[in-house]
Write a protein that holds these residues in place. Structure first.
Motif, mmCIF file in Angstrom:
data_model
loop_
_atom_site.group_PDB
_atom_site.id
_atom_site.type_symbol
_atom_site.label_atom_id
_atom_site.label_comp_id
_atom_site.label_asym_id
_atom_site.label_seq_id
_atom_site.Cartn_x
_atom_site.Cartn_y
_atom_site.Cartn_z
ATOM 1 N N LEU A 75 52.174 48.116 53.531
ATOM 2 C CA LEU A 75 50.825 48.061 52.990
ATOM 3 C C LEU A 75 50.860 48.348 51.497
ATOM 4 O O LEU A 75 51.373 49.383 51.063
ATOM 5 C CB LEU A 75 49.957 49.113 53.696
ATOM 6 C CG LEU A 75 48.483 49.077 53.309
ATOM 7 C CD1 LEU A 75 47.842 47.786 53.790
ATOM 8 C CD2 LEU A 75 47.750 50.268 53.908
ATOM 9 N N VAL A 76 50.324 47.427 50.720
ATOM 10 C CA VAL A 76 50.182 47.657 49.282
ATOM 11 C C VAL A 76 48.720 48.004 49.060
ATOM 12 O O VAL A 76 47.838 47.278 49.548
ATOM 13 C CB VAL A 76 50.550 46.396 48.474
ATOM 14 C CG1 VAL A 76 50.503 46.688 46.987
ATOM 15 C CG2 VAL A 76 51.929 45.873 48.866
ATOM 16 N N ALA A 77 48.442 49.111 48.367
ATOM 17 C CA ALA A 77 47.044 49.541 48.278
ATOM 18 C C ALA A 77 46.740 50.218 46.956
ATOM 19 O O ALA A 77 47.629 50.724 46.275
ATOM 20 C CB ALA A 77 46.760 50.521 49.418
ATOM 21 N N THR A 78 45.451 50.197 46.601
ATOM 22 C CA THR A 78 44.990 51.056 45.517
ATOM 23 C C THR A 78 44.498 52.352 46.178
ATOM 24 O O THR A 78 44.043 52.330 47.329
ATOM 25 C CB THR A 78 43.849 50.392 44.731
ATOM 26 O OG1 THR A 78 42.858 49.947 45.655
ATOM 27 C CG2 THR A 78 44.344 49.205 43.929
ATOM 28 N N PRO A 79 44.586 53.483 45.460
ATOM 29 C CA PRO A 79 44.317 54.757 46.121
ATOM 30 C C PRO A 79 42.907 54.884 46.719
ATOM 31 O O PRO A 79 42.748 55.374 47.842
ATOM 32 C CB PRO A 79 44.521 55.788 45.004
ATOM 33 C CG PRO A 79 45.440 55.124 44.042
ATOM 34 C CD PRO A 79 45.098 53.670 44.094
ATOM 35 N N GLY A 80 41.881 54.419 45.995
ATOM 36 C CA GLY A 80 40.502 54.623 46.461
ATOM 37 C C GLY A 80 40.264 54.050 47.847
ATOM 38 O O GLY A 80 39.872 54.767 48.779
#
Ligand code: AMP
Length: 405
Positions: free
Chosen positions: A129-134
């Motif tokens: 999973l590639v994600a932005t923190p929010g």
């Protein structure tokens, strides 16, 4: 050493060939083996050095091997955190393209779009999973994200994540994931903050540093030209008309200036587009997409596009305004000269910006080459503008009025 000689699966090798990646870049050469061995890694690498594939290749290899052996646990196995949505999407595309023929499944979640399709995708089963923190935290708190079997945590552009204030979030994340895991840090700069974060997360990370004394990549020629603030638009017009086939990223200081420069170029029949933090997310993606596809060849932007974004084939970076944070100079000029290509960067420096130039030179440890213009050449460029309002502007200025450009 070539990728062919690596002990990685044939499917990955054949995709690397398709992408034209024959030899590893420096960071790939240094990082892939330790990651494959399961080591924790703290890698400091300039932008544009191939650092995405430096973690994507070994992560895919490790997880594919396990999956092929039927060793499957539930939930996400690898989490890659990136500071911005654009960067997260870009990393995810590298996972997809190199991992195209593999069993491992990757996905990207980020804010600014509906979360339901992302939840549906997670429910189908995602390994990487590639994600932005929010958005990631939103989904964790709603119970949609199972990370109890996480094996690899990778923080990309970790220095920017700290600058954006994600330190506490990262500390919180550690409570949701297993202590026994592999941790990878990728950062463009090594600062005290990064060291503190890294060592609070892992004790014995292998440190890999690909940073020559001058952090500007070797394959970028960069120079500065001294131009009065009010004259900058005429010089930009001149450069864009001179190189009408080339692709440009033009950096300006503020959102308003980005819009003004686009309007000024429009007056002289030059099509450009602006990108800044005030533009709605879907439109930001569309703008970058048009730029990627060469439907627009001149992107006028604030520092929102300075970091990480990999836009291929940018011939020139123009610093219409010099950045007031020296580090950003390196990130901005790094938008050209990607991979093994050569790039050119030119900065417009007004009298008021001399202090920024000094700071940048102190940071890079080298004097930036001066692009000398004679008075005659300078006046010729001003005289050649197609901007009909120019003479009016001159008159107004002589009266003592006029806007700052
Ligand atoms: P990155 O630093 O990850 O943003 O990568 C910068 C650029 O280098 C991207 O356009 C990659 O496609 C390209 N690149 C990465 N690895 C290689 C390689 N081994 N050979 C050639 N190009 C590469």
């Amino acid at each position: 050493m070539k990728f062919e000689d690596y002990r990685i699966s044939a499917q990955i090798k054949s995709q690397l060939k398709v992408l034209g990646f024959n030899k590893p870049t420096d960071i790939q050469f240094k990082a892939i083996d330790p990651i494959l061995k399961g080591e924790d890694v703290l890698a400091i690498a300039q932008t544009g050095t191939g650092k995405t594939a430096a973690f994507v290749i070994p992560i895919l290899e490790i997880l594919e091997k396990k999956k092929s052996r039927g060793k499957q646990t539930e939930g996400v196995k690898c989490l890659v955190l990136a500071p911005t949505r654009e960067l997260a999407i870009q990393i995810s595309k590298v996972f997809e393209s190199i991992g195209q023929n593999l069993k491992v499944v990757s996905a990207c979640i980020h804010g600014g779009v509906e979360q339901d399709p992302q939840i549906a995708q997670l429910n189908k089963g995602v390994d990487i999973l590639v994600a932005t923190p929010g958005r990631m935290f939103d989904l964790v708190s709603q119970g949609h994200l199972n990370m109890k079997n996480l094996e690899i945590l990778c923080l990309d552009e970790a220095d920017l994540m700290l600058d954006l204030g994600f330190y506490k979030d990262i500390q919180d994340l550690l409570k949701h994931i297993p202590k026994h895991r592999q941790t990878l840090f990728f950062s463009a700069t090594i600062t005290l903050k990064i060291k503190k974060l890294a060592y609070s997360v892992v004790k014995n990370a292998i440190r890999i540093q690909i940073s020559p004394k001058n952090p500007v990549a070797k394959n970028i020629d960069h120079a500065v030209v001294f131009i009065e603030m009010d004259d900058k638009r005429f010089f930009l017009e001149n450069v864009l008309k001179e190189y009408e086939e080339s692709k440009f990223v033009v950096f300006v200081r503020t959102k308003i200036r980005a819009e003004r420069v686009v309007a000024a170029m429009e007056r002289v029949m030059l099509k450009t587009e602006f990108l800044h933090g005030g533009v709605e997310q879907q439109e930001r993606f569309a703008i970058l997409d048009r730029f990627r596809k060469n439907e627009n060849r001149v992107l006028i932007t604030t520092d929102v596009a300075a970091r990480g974004i990999d836009i291929p084939d940018v011939d020139y970076v123009i610093n219409y305004d010099l950045p007031d944070v020296s580090e950003n100079y390196v990130h901005r000029v790094g938008r050209t000269g990607r991979g093994n290509k050569r790039g050119q960067a030119l900065s417009f420096c007004s009298k008021d910006e001399m202090v920024f130039l000094e700071d940048i030179e102190e940071y890079t440890g080298e004097e930036i080459q001066r692009f000398e213009l004679t008075n005659g050449e300078y006046e010729d460029i001003l005289g050649a503008t197609d901007d009909g309002s120019y003479n009016w502007k001159k008159l107004i200025d002589e009266e003592g009025g006029g806007d700052e450009w």
